[in-house]
Structures are given as C-alpha cells and as structure tokens.
Scaffold this motif. Structure first.
Motif, PDB file in Angstrom:
ATOM      1  N   SER A   1      -4.841   6.161  -8.011  1.00 25.07           N
ATOM      2  CA  SER A   1      -4.277   5.121  -8.885  1.00 25.07           C
ATOM      3  C   SER A   1      -3.451   4.132  -8.069  1.00 25.07           C
ATOM      4  CB  SER A   1      -3.422   5.762  -9.981  1.00 25.07           C
ATOM      5  OG  SER A   1      -2.420   6.561  -9.396  1.00 25.07           O
ATOM      6  N   ALA A   2      -2.796   4.619  -7.021  1.00 24.26           N
ATOM      7  CA  ALA A   2      -2.016   3.709  -6.163  1.00 24.26           C
ATOM      8  C   ALA A   2      -2.968   2.721  -5.479  1.00 24.26           C
ATOM      9  CB  ALA A   2      -1.246   4.508  -5.118  1.00 24.26           C
ATOM     10  N   ALA A   3      -4.123   3.237  -5.013  1.00 26.10           N
ATOM     11  CA  ALA A   3      -5.101   2.381  -4.343  1.00 26.10           C
ATOM     12  C   ALA A   3      -5.682   1.373  -5.323  1.00 26.10           C
ATOM     13  CB  ALA A   3      -6.216   3.230  -3.737  1.00 26.10           C
ATOM     14  N   ALA A   4      -5.973   1.830  -6.546  1.00 25.44           N
ATOM     15  CA  ALA A   4      -6.523   0.932  -7.568  1.00 25.44           C
ATOM     16  C   ALA A   4      -5.536  -0.195  -7.857  1.00 25.44           C
ATOM     17  CB  ALA A   4      -6.831   1.715  -8.840  1.00 25.44           C
ATOM     18  N   ALA A   5      -4.252   0.150  -7.882  1.00 25.97           N
ATOM     19  CA  ALA A   5      -3.221  -0.869  -8.128  1.00 25.97           C
ATOM     20  C   ALA A   5      -3.167  -1.860  -6.962  1.00 25.97           C
ATOM     21  CB  ALA A   5      -1.867  -0.192  -8.318  1.00 25.97           C
ATOM     22  N   ASP A   6      -3.297  -1.337  -5.733  1.00 25.98           N
ATOM     23  CA  ASP A   6      -3.291  -2.224  -4.556  1.00 25.98           C
ATOM     24  C   ASP A   6      -4.426  -3.239  -4.653  1.00 25.98           C
ATOM     25  OD1 ASP A   6      -1.169  -0.845  -3.479  1.00 25.98           O
ATOM     26  OD2 ASP A   6      -2.400   0.400  -2.154  1.00 25.98           O
ATOM     27  N   VAL A   7      -5.615  -2.737  -5.052  1.00 23.21           N
ATOM     28  CA  VAL A   7      -6.789  -3.617  -5.128  1.00 23.21           C
ATOM     29  C   VAL A   7      -6.593  -4.682  -6.201  1.00 23.21           C
ATOM     30  CG1 VAL A   7      -9.256  -3.716  -5.655  1.00 23.21           C
ATOM     31  CG2 VAL A   7      -8.353  -1.849  -4.245  1.00 23.21           C
ATOM     32  N   MET A   8      -6.079  -4.262  -7.366  1.00 21.04           N
ATOM     33  CA  MET A   8      -5.853  -5.224  -8.449  1.00 21.04           C
ATOM     34  C   MET A   8      -4.816  -6.270  -8.025  1.00 21.04           C
ATOM     35  SD  MET A   8      -7.967  -4.838 -10.720  1.00 21.04           S
ATOM     36  CE  MET A   8      -9.288  -3.878  -9.995  1.00 21.04           C
ATOM     37  N   ASP A   9      -3.765  -5.824  -7.341  1.00 23.07           N
ATOM     38  CA  ASP A   9      -2.738  -6.762  -6.861  1.00 23.07           C
ATOM     39  C   ASP A   9      -3.361  -7.767  -5.895  1.00 23.07           C
ATOM     40  OD1 ASP A   9      -0.939  -5.354  -8.344  1.00 23.07           O
ATOM     41  OD2 ASP A   9       0.020  -4.340  -6.642  1.00 23.07           O
ATOM     42  N   LEU A  10      -4.216  -7.262  -5.009  1.00 20.49           N
ATOM     43  CA  LEU A  10      -4.843  -8.145  -4.011  1.00 20.49           C
ATOM     44  C   LEU A  10      -5.731  -9.177  -4.689  1.00 20.49           C
ATOM     45  CD1 LEU A  10      -5.449  -8.725  -0.967  1.00 20.49           C
ATOM     46  CD2 LEU A  10      -7.464  -7.279  -1.265  1.00 20.49           C
ATOM     47  N   ILE A  11      -6.553  -8.717  -5.643  1.00 18.65           N
ATOM     48  CA  ILE A  11      -7.467  -9.628  -6.341  1.00 18.65           C
ATOM     49  C   ILE A  11      -6.676 -10.690  -7.099  1.00 18.65           C
ATOM     50  CG2 ILE A  11      -9.131  -9.760  -8.247  1.00 18.65           C
ATOM     51  CD1 ILE A  11     -10.262  -7.079  -7.226  1.00 18.65           C
TER      52      ILE A  11
ATOM     53  N   THR B   1     -11.316   0.320  -3.233  1.00 15.90           N
ATOM     54  CA  THR B   1     -10.359   1.290  -3.778  1.00 15.90           C
ATOM     55  C   THR B   1     -10.472   2.623  -3.038  1.00 15.90           C
ATOM     56  OG1 THR B   1     -10.559   0.253  -5.961  1.00 15.90           O
ATOM     57  CG2 THR B   1      -9.607   2.470  -5.885  1.00 15.90           C
ATOM     58  N   THR B   2     -11.716   3.048  -2.798  1.00 12.82           N
ATOM     59  CA  THR B   2     -11.927   4.303  -2.062  1.00 12.82           C
ATOM     60  C   THR B   2     -11.373   4.201  -0.643  1.00 12.82           C
ATOM     61  OG1 THR B   2     -13.938   4.719  -3.337  1.00 12.82           O
ATOM     62  CG2 THR B   2     -13.666   5.958  -1.287  1.00 12.82           C
ATOM     63  N   ALA B   3     -11.633   3.075   0.011  1.00 16.00           N
ATOM     64  CA  ALA B   3     -11.161   2.894   1.390  1.00 16.00           C
ATOM     65  C   ALA B   3      -9.631   2.947   1.446  1.00 16.00           C
ATOM     66  CB  ALA B   3     -11.666   1.572   1.946  1.00 16.00           C
ATOM     67  N   LEU B   4      -8.970   2.278   0.513  1.00 13.64           N
ATOM     68  CA  LEU B   4      -7.495   2.250   0.515  1.00 13.64           C
ATOM     69  C   LEU B   4      -6.932   3.623   0.166  1.00 13.64           C
ATOM     70  CD1 LEU B   4      -6.585  -1.200  -1.043  1.00 13.64           C
ATOM     71  CD2 LEU B   4      -7.060  -0.559   1.318  1.00 13.64           C
ATOM     72  N   ARG B   5      -7.625   4.328  -0.744  1.00 14.43           N
ATOM     73  CA  ARG B   5      -7.168   5.680  -1.097  1.00 14.43           C
ATOM     74  C   ARG B   5      -7.157   6.551   0.153  1.00 14.43           C
ATOM     75  NH1 ARG B   5     -11.470   8.967  -4.085  1.00 14.43           N
ATOM     76  NH2 ARG B   5     -12.004   9.548  -1.955  1.00 14.43           N
ATOM     77  N   GLU B   6      -8.249   6.481   0.917  1.00 17.52           N
ATOM     78  CA  GLU B   6      -8.338   7.321   2.123  1.00 17.52           C
ATOM     79  C   GLU B   6      -7.321   6.887   3.174  1.00 17.52           C
ATOM     80  OE1 GLU B   6     -10.184  10.172   2.383  1.00 17.52           O
ATOM     81  OE2 GLU B   6     -10.238   9.710   0.252  1.00 17.52           O
ATOM     82  N   LEU B   7      -7.094   5.581   3.283  1.00 14.66           N
ATOM     83  CA  LEU B   7      -6.091   5.104   4.255  1.00 14.66           C
ATOM     84  C   LEU B   7      -4.703   5.612   3.875  1.00 14.66           C
ATOM     85  CD1 LEU B   7      -7.054   1.445   5.193  1.00 14.66           C
ATOM     86  CD2 LEU B   7      -7.007   3.467   6.645  1.00 14.66           C
ATOM     87  N   ARG B   8      -4.401   5.585   2.573  1.00 16.11           N
ATOM     88  CA  ARG B   8      -3.099   6.106   2.110  1.00 16.11           C
ATOM     89  C   ARG B   8      -2.974   7.573   2.496  1.00 16.11           C
ATOM     90  NH1 ARG B   8       0.348   3.979  -1.315  1.00 16.11           N
ATOM     91  NH2 ARG B   8       0.015   1.890  -2.178  1.00 16.11           N
TER      92      ARG B   8
ATOM     93  N   TYR C   1      -0.066   1.849   7.019  1.00 18.15           N
ATOM     94  CA  TYR C   1      -0.821   1.112   6.007  1.00 18.15           C
ATOM     95  C   TYR C   1       0.118   0.334   5.101  1.00 18.15           C
ATOM     96  CZ  TYR C   1      -3.039   0.560   1.462  1.00 18.15           C
ATOM     97  OH  TYR C   1      -3.474   0.056   0.265  1.00 18.15           O
ATOM     98  N   ARG C   2      -0.038  -0.982   5.077  1.00 17.39           N
ATOM     99  CA  ARG C   2       0.810  -1.809   4.201  1.00 17.39           C
ATOM    100  C   ARG C   2      -0.067  -2.749   3.404  1.00 17.39           C
ATOM    101  NH1 ARG C   2       4.595  -3.438   9.233  1.00 17.39           N
ATOM    102  NH2 ARG C   2       5.019  -1.323   9.969  1.00 17.39           N
ATOM    103  N   PRO C   3      -0.082  -2.556   2.077  1.00 17.33           N
ATOM    104  CA  PRO C   3      -0.943  -3.375   1.216  1.00 17.33           C
ATOM    105  C   PRO C   3      -0.772  -4.873   1.491  1.00 17.33           C
ATOM    106  CG  PRO C   3       0.156  -1.677  -0.070  1.00 17.33           C
ATOM    107  CD  PRO C   3       0.733  -1.614   1.298  1.00 17.33           C
ATOM    108  N   GLU C   4       0.468  -5.298   1.786  1.00 15.74           N
ATOM    109  CA  GLU C   4       0.691  -6.740   1.964  1.00 15.74           C
ATOM    110  C   GLU C   4      -0.123  -7.277   3.143  1.00 15.74           C
ATOM    111  OE1 GLU C   4       2.912  -4.346   2.197  1.00 15.74           O
ATOM    112  OE2 GLU C   4       4.216  -4.566   3.957  1.00 15.74           O
ATOM    113  N   ARG C   5      -0.449  -6.387   4.096  1.00 18.50           N
ATOM    114  CA  ARG C   5      -1.258  -6.825   5.239  1.00 18.50           C
ATOM    115  C   ARG C   5      -2.650  -7.241   4.778  1.00 18.50           C
ATOM    116  NH1 ARG C   5       0.015  -2.634   8.896  1.00 18.50           N
ATOM    117  NH2 ARG C   5       1.524  -3.273  10.463  1.00 18.50           N
ATOM    118  N   LEU C   6      -3.107  -6.601   3.674  1.00 19.92           N
ATOM    119  CA  LEU C   6      -4.456  -6.876   3.194  1.00 19.92           C
ATOM    120  C   LEU C   6      -4.671  -8.352   2.903  1.00 19.92           C
ATOM    121  CD1 LEU C   6      -5.263  -3.966   0.738  1.00 19.92           C
ATOM    122  CD2 LEU C   6      -6.454  -4.544   2.855  1.00 19.92           C
ATOM    123  N   VAL C   7      -3.608  -9.025   2.453  1.00 22.43           N
ATOM    124  CA  VAL C   7      -3.761 -10.433   2.077  1.00 22.43           C
ATOM    125  C   VAL C   7      -4.191 -11.268   3.277  1.00 22.43           C
ATOM    126  CG1 VAL C   7      -2.545 -12.475   1.218  1.00 22.43           C
ATOM    127  CG2 VAL C   7      -2.143 -10.249   0.153  1.00 22.43           C
TER     128      VAL C   7
END
Lengths: 219, 219
Positions: free
Chosen positions: A108-118, A136-143, A149-155
C-alpha cells in the motif's frame, strides 16, 4: 521472389520463415505452383519487423503475434500506439517479483508512492495500466530492500522519462494510420527501451571513469 | 534466527534459500548444531538483494553470482561500479540479433554511427565495452529495418541518457567502499533500468491520451 531469396534478403533461415508462416506472424505468399509461393517486399519488411521484435525487442512469439495483430487492425494511430504499448511485455510484474512474497504495508505504501508520482507529473493514465502495476511492484520490492530509496527522487527520473517519451511520440506523431507506418510506431515503442538502456549504461561508464580520473587517490 | 524465520522475513522459500546457499550466492549461517544454523541481518539483506537482482533486475543465477562476487571483492566504489556495470546482462547482443545475419555494410555504418555519437557526447568509453557492441548491433538492425532511422536523433536520446546516468551516479557517489554500500550501487545500476522503462511507458501513455484528446476527430 522465392522463399530462398526472401531468406537471403532478411537473414532469416527458411525454416524460421516457414515457422512464422505456421504461427500466423507472416502472411502467405502468392501461390505460383503446388509447392511454390512468390513473396514480395511486404514480406521482407514484415520479416524484418518480426526479427526486430523477437531479437532487439526481446518479445516472445506470442507477444509478437499480439503486437502484429494490433498493427494490422490499426484504426487510428493513437489507438494503435496504446494497443501496442499494452501488448509489449512489462519489465516488472507482480508475478516476476514473486506473489508468494506478500507484504500489505509495503504494497500500500508503494501504491501511494505511485499515485503521488502520477499526480505530481499530472499523467493521464488509468490505474488499470500494466505499467502502474509494474511500477508499484518495483517500488514495493525497493522498499523491502531497505535501499536508499526516496520517492521524491522518482520525480527527477519521471521528468526525464517524460522527455524521452516526447522524443518517442514526436517520431510516432508523423505517422498516418497506414499499417506500414504503424510498423514504424512498433519499432519506436519496442526498440527505444533497449537502445535507451544501452545509452544509459554508456553514460554511466563515462561518468564512472571521469570520477576515477577526478580523484586518483581513490585507487 | 532460524532458516524458517529468515524465509518469513524475506519471503524467499526455505528451499530457495538452501539453493542459493549451494550455488554460493548466500554465505553460510553460524552452525549451532549438526543440522541447525543461525542467520543474521546480513543474510536478510543479502537474500533481498538476490531476490531484487533475479526478479526486478531479471538476472540469471549465474549473472547474480558474478555481480555478488564483484560486490564482495569491492576495492573502491568506482572499480566496483564499472565491474557491476559489465557484469549486468546487456539488453542487445550480436548473438541475440542473430549472427547468421551478417551484413558488412550495415555493420560498418552502424559502427561509424556509434563512434560519431560517442565523439559527439565526448564519452570516455573503451571500444571493447559490451555496451558499445550492443548499441552497434541495435543500430545495424534498425538500419536493416529501413526504419525511420536518423543517427542525429540519437544525440537527443543520448543527452537524456546522460542526465539519467548522472542521477544514478549521484546516488552511487555518496557510497563509500563498504560491501553494504556496494550493494546499494548494485540496486541503483541494476534496477534503474526497469524502473525507467516503466516510467517511460507511463509517460508514453499520458502523451498518447493527450494527443487523442487534442483531436477527437481522429476517432
């Protein structure tokens, strides 16, 4: 031309050509005798496309068939581009990461990261997109890796990906809706990825070498 | 912790853990009895890394072993980064494109394109790099496809790839030479590619949808 000439022109062995015929990837030639068929330039082009998708693109025969069927049913370029994009194999799937490995919190944390990014990118993509699920799967595994791992880097990555997609689509935008040009769209969508990965690796090599040169004391 | 706990923590089945042990990917635990071993956090981290490389990274067991050996022999970060980069599978190889399909003219033209690009980007990479060979093969096949292929377009992609590599290396630059941080470098180098591909696909979807919205008459 005869099948032997078709093989010579494309570098695809006769046995493979017959296999692609049986699998429905390549249209029949014009029968000139009980055991002879005449092939044309359209067969040369189609064989080269099949070869590019299966080798450079890394597509399976089944995935190649799906993509070619999409090309042949091309209604308009935009629909074709989306259909091709969905027909191409996704680099990361929930299955590939092991469904046995469930972790609701990380999921769910990864799903939230993806939604935030989109949302941050204002990307118009459906939540049902295979690419949303893959990311979402990739971010889940990275977490779960406890990676740095910092979601803000994704941007930052997403903005560069956006520029690359613009280059891809600029090339596709010129296409009208003829199958021949849909083939060019397939080449753009399927082969830009491997090419980009090679360019990224070369740029990494360059920067690692320069870092080494900057501080030889690191030796 | 016992192997059952190690399995629970990482989501890797006990049988797979034993397999990775036999294959030399995972160090032995501390023997506490004839048939019992005690595992620690380092085993959890290593298993997660193995899982990330084999699933998200798409590496074979052999390629994973090579990469982990490189990590464990880490001399300094720069050498480790280059060794890891060379140990990772190359997306396009001459073999994958079919060696049977020789075309000296296309081959030399592609090689010239690659050299021109490297010169234009002022990239410090050896001609022996597997990525130089891979890119040459990819361009050779694109030429043979009669794709709407223009070498000058490569520079635009290369510049974006350069920016992405800078992001990758910024993350790696912070690493000192401890194996734990070499592991982070592996994650960056091996997993940035699949992640970037997913982001590019999402950006393509967004732009295709916007194009459709811009001219609904295309329906």
């Amino acid at each position: 031309m005869k099948i032997s000439e078709l093989s010579r022109r494309t570098g695809v062995p006769v046995a493979s050509i017959k296999y692609f015929r049986r699998e429905g990837l390549l249209p029949a030639g014009r029968a000139t005798a009980a055991t002879l068929a005449e092939y044309g330039e359209e067969h040369v082009q189609r064989l080269r496309l099949i070869k590019a998708l299966t080798t450079l693109g890394g597509l399976s025969i089944a995935a190649t068939r799906d993509v070619l069927a999409t090309v042949d049913q091309a209604e308009n370029t935009d629909k074709t581009l989306e259909a091709i994009s969905y027909a191409l194999p996704v680099p990361v799937t929930a299955a590939s990461a092991g469904d046995a490995d469930r972790d609701a919190a990380a999921e769910s944390a990864a799903a939230a990261d993806v939604m935030d990014l989109i949302a941050a990118m204002d990307w118009q993509v459906p939540g049902t997109s295979p690419h949303v699920r893959g990311l979402t799967t990739a971010l889940r595994e990275l977490r779960r890796l406890d990676a740095d791992y910092r979601p803000e880097r994704l941007v930052a990555y997403a903005e560069l990906a956006h520029s690359i997609a613009r280059l891809d689509l600029e090339r596709a935008a010129a296409f009208d809706d003829s199958p021949a040009l849909a083939e060019q769209a397939v080449i753009v969508l399927a082969l830009s990825g491997p090419m980009l990965e090679l360019l990224r690796r070369l740029a990494q090599e360059d920067q690692v070498r320069r870092r080494g040169a900057d501080h030889p004391d690191a030796e």
